[in-house]
Design a protein around this motif. Structure first.
Motif, PDB file in Angstrom:
ATOM      1  N   ARG A   1      41.809 -16.453-118.986  1.00  0.00           N
ATOM      2  CA  ARG A   1      40.485 -15.617-119.172  1.00  0.00           C
ATOM      3  C   ARG A   1      39.435 -16.395-118.355  1.00  0.00           C
ATOM      4  O   ARG A   1      38.606 -15.720-117.708  1.00  0.00           O
ATOM      5  N   TYR A   2      39.459 -17.663-118.582  1.00  0.00           N
ATOM      6  CA  TYR A   2      38.437 -18.461-117.638  1.00  0.00           C
ATOM      7  C   TYR A   2      38.709 -18.557-115.985  1.00  0.00           C
ATOM      8  O   TYR A   2      37.634 -18.410-115.357  1.00  0.00           O
ATOM      9  N   PHE A   3      39.865 -18.487-115.552  1.00  0.00           N
ATOM     10  CA  PHE A   3      40.419 -18.247-114.398  1.00  0.00           C
ATOM     11  C   PHE A   3      39.690 -16.948-113.950  1.00  0.00           C
ATOM     12  O   PHE A   3      39.340 -16.911-112.528  1.00  0.00           O
ATOM     13  N   SER A   4      40.094 -15.833-114.525  1.00  0.00           N
ATOM     14  CA  SER A   4      39.413 -14.377-114.191  1.00  0.00           C
ATOM     15  C   SER A   4      37.848 -14.522-114.046  1.00  0.00           C
ATOM     16  O   SER A   4      37.404 -13.993-112.995  1.00  0.00           O
TER      17      SER A   4
ATOM     18  N   ILE B   1      35.303 -10.485-113.638  1.00  0.00           N
ATOM     19  CA  ILE B   1      34.322 -10.689-114.660  1.00  0.00           C
ATOM     20  C   ILE B   1      34.679  -9.908-115.764  1.00  0.00           C
ATOM     21  O   ILE B   1      34.412 -10.333-116.896  1.00  0.00           O
ATOM     22  N   ALA B   2      35.012  -8.448-115.323  1.00  0.00           N
ATOM     23  CA  ALA B   2      35.133  -7.516-116.655  1.00  0.00           C
ATOM     24  C   ALA B   2      36.407  -7.831-117.329  1.00  0.00           C
ATOM     25  O   ALA B   2      36.577  -7.740-118.470  1.00  0.00           O
TER      26      ALA B   2
ATOM     27  N   SER C   1      44.854 -11.122-113.191  1.00  0.00           N
ATOM     28  CA  SER C   1      45.374 -12.277-112.202  1.00  0.00           C
ATOM     29  C   SER C   1      46.694 -11.671-111.500  1.00  0.00           C
ATOM     30  O   SER C   1      47.063 -12.158-110.486  1.00  0.00           O
ATOM     31  N   ARG C   2      47.586 -11.057-112.296  1.00  0.00           N
ATOM     32  CA  ARG C   2      48.667 -10.410-111.627  1.00  0.00           C
ATOM     33  C   ARG C   2      48.455  -9.727-110.421  1.00  0.00           C
ATOM     34  O   ARG C   2      49.171  -9.810-109.340  1.00  0.00           O
TER      35      ARG C   2
ATOM     36  N   ILE D   1      44.566 -18.106-102.659  1.00  0.00           N
ATOM     37  CA  ILE D   1      44.375 -17.348-103.966  1.00  0.00           C
ATOM     38  C   ILE D   1      45.413 -16.819-104.464  1.00  0.00           C
ATOM     39  O   ILE D   1      45.517 -16.633-105.725  1.00  0.00           O
ATOM     40  N   ALA D   2      46.497 -16.128-103.895  1.00  0.00           N
ATOM     41  CA  ALA D   2      47.646 -15.425-104.505  1.00  0.00           C
ATOM     42  C   ALA D   2      48.354 -16.508-105.318  1.00  0.00           C
ATOM     43  O   ALA D   2      48.987 -16.214-106.608  1.00  0.00           O
ATOM     44  N   ILE D   3      48.609 -17.710-104.563  1.00  0.00           N
ATOM     45  CA  ILE D   3      49.247 -18.553-105.566  1.00  0.00           C
ATOM     46  C   ILE D   3      48.663 -19.089-106.592  1.00  0.00           C
ATOM     47  O   ILE D   3      49.378 -19.128-107.960  1.00  0.00           O
ATOM     48  N   ALA D   4      47.454 -19.203-106.735  1.00  0.00           N
ATOM     49  CA  ALA D   4      46.643 -19.430-108.116  1.00  0.00           C
ATOM     50  C   ALA D   4      46.630 -18.332-109.242  1.00  0.00           C
ATOM     51  O   ALA D   4      46.733 -18.691-110.065  1.00  0.00           O
ATOM     52  N   ALA D   5      46.436 -17.396-108.563  1.00  0.00           N
ATOM     53  CA  ALA D   5      46.523 -15.976-109.527  1.00  0.00           C
ATOM     54  C   ALA D   5      47.801 -15.990-110.190  1.00  0.00           C
ATOM     55  O   ALA D   5      47.785 -15.381-111.172  1.00  0.00           O
ATOM     56  N   ALA D   6      48.899 -16.195-109.271  1.00  0.00           N
ATOM     57  CA  ALA D   6      50.156 -15.988-109.829  1.00  0.00           C
ATOM     58  C   ALA D   6      50.400 -16.970-110.947  1.00  0.00           C
ATOM     59  O   ALA D   6      51.108 -16.607-111.974  1.00  0.00           O
ATOM     60  N   TYR D   7      50.090 -18.069-110.699  1.00  0.00           N
ATOM     61  CA  TYR D   7      50.123 -19.095-111.691  1.00  0.00           C
ATOM     62  C   TYR D   7      49.658 -18.618-113.150  1.00  0.00           C
ATOM     63  O   TYR D   7      50.229 -18.866-114.174  1.00  0.00           O
TER      64      TYR D   7
END
Length: 148
Positions: A4-7, A67-68, A80-81, A119-125
């Motif tokens: 959630r905080y990553f998002s 943010i939403a 994230s996915r 960004i893709a790698i972090a979001a995938a994690y």
């Protein structure tokens, strides 16, 4: 950091970057707009990242979405996915002539390639690997039953 905080953080960063792309003082304006047909607000953000008005709008949309999505774990995980998949595709597109400008609409080349990959790698994690445990408030509340 939780999903959630990553998002939330990614959403805020995207929103700020999208807005920054419209601030002339943060843009390095080249003499010509390379292969991009949409030349409104074309330049290099911070002198590094090629952007134009459409690119900035996409960043703002991803920012608002992030943010939403922060409002719930499922929303943040889905965000994230989606970001992982979309930004991985954008990174690959940056290497392919014609696609590296999204058919002349949005520049995706240069420093954008490695940034989109990161960004893709972090979001995938956060979207696929992290297994946050979300505890609902109803599960943590204790109830006491009194018998008469």
């Amino acid at each position: 950091m939780s999903t959630r905080y990553f998002s939330l953080v990614l959403g805020i960063v995207f929103l700020l970057v999208g807005i920054a792309g419209f601030i002339p003082g943060l843009m390095h304006m080249p003499e010509q707009a390379a292969d991009v047909e949409v030349t409104e607000n074309f330049g290099r953000l911070f002198g590094l990242f090629p952007v134009n008005a459409l690119h900035n709008i996409v960043h703002i949309i991803f920012g608002i979405w992030g943010i939403a999505a922060y409002r719930s774990y499922a929303g943040a995980r889905g965000y994230s996915r989606a970001v992982a998949v979309i930004y991985a595709v954008l990174a690959v597109m940056g290497f392919i002539p014609g696609l590296n400008t999204t058919f002349g609409l949005i520049p995706l080349y240069g420093n954008d390639i490695w940034l989109h990959a990161v960004i893709a790698i972090a979001a995938a994690y956060f979207g696929f690997a992290v297994k946050d445990t979300e505890v609902s408030r109803s599960n943590t509340a204790t109830t006491t039953t009194h018998r008469i």
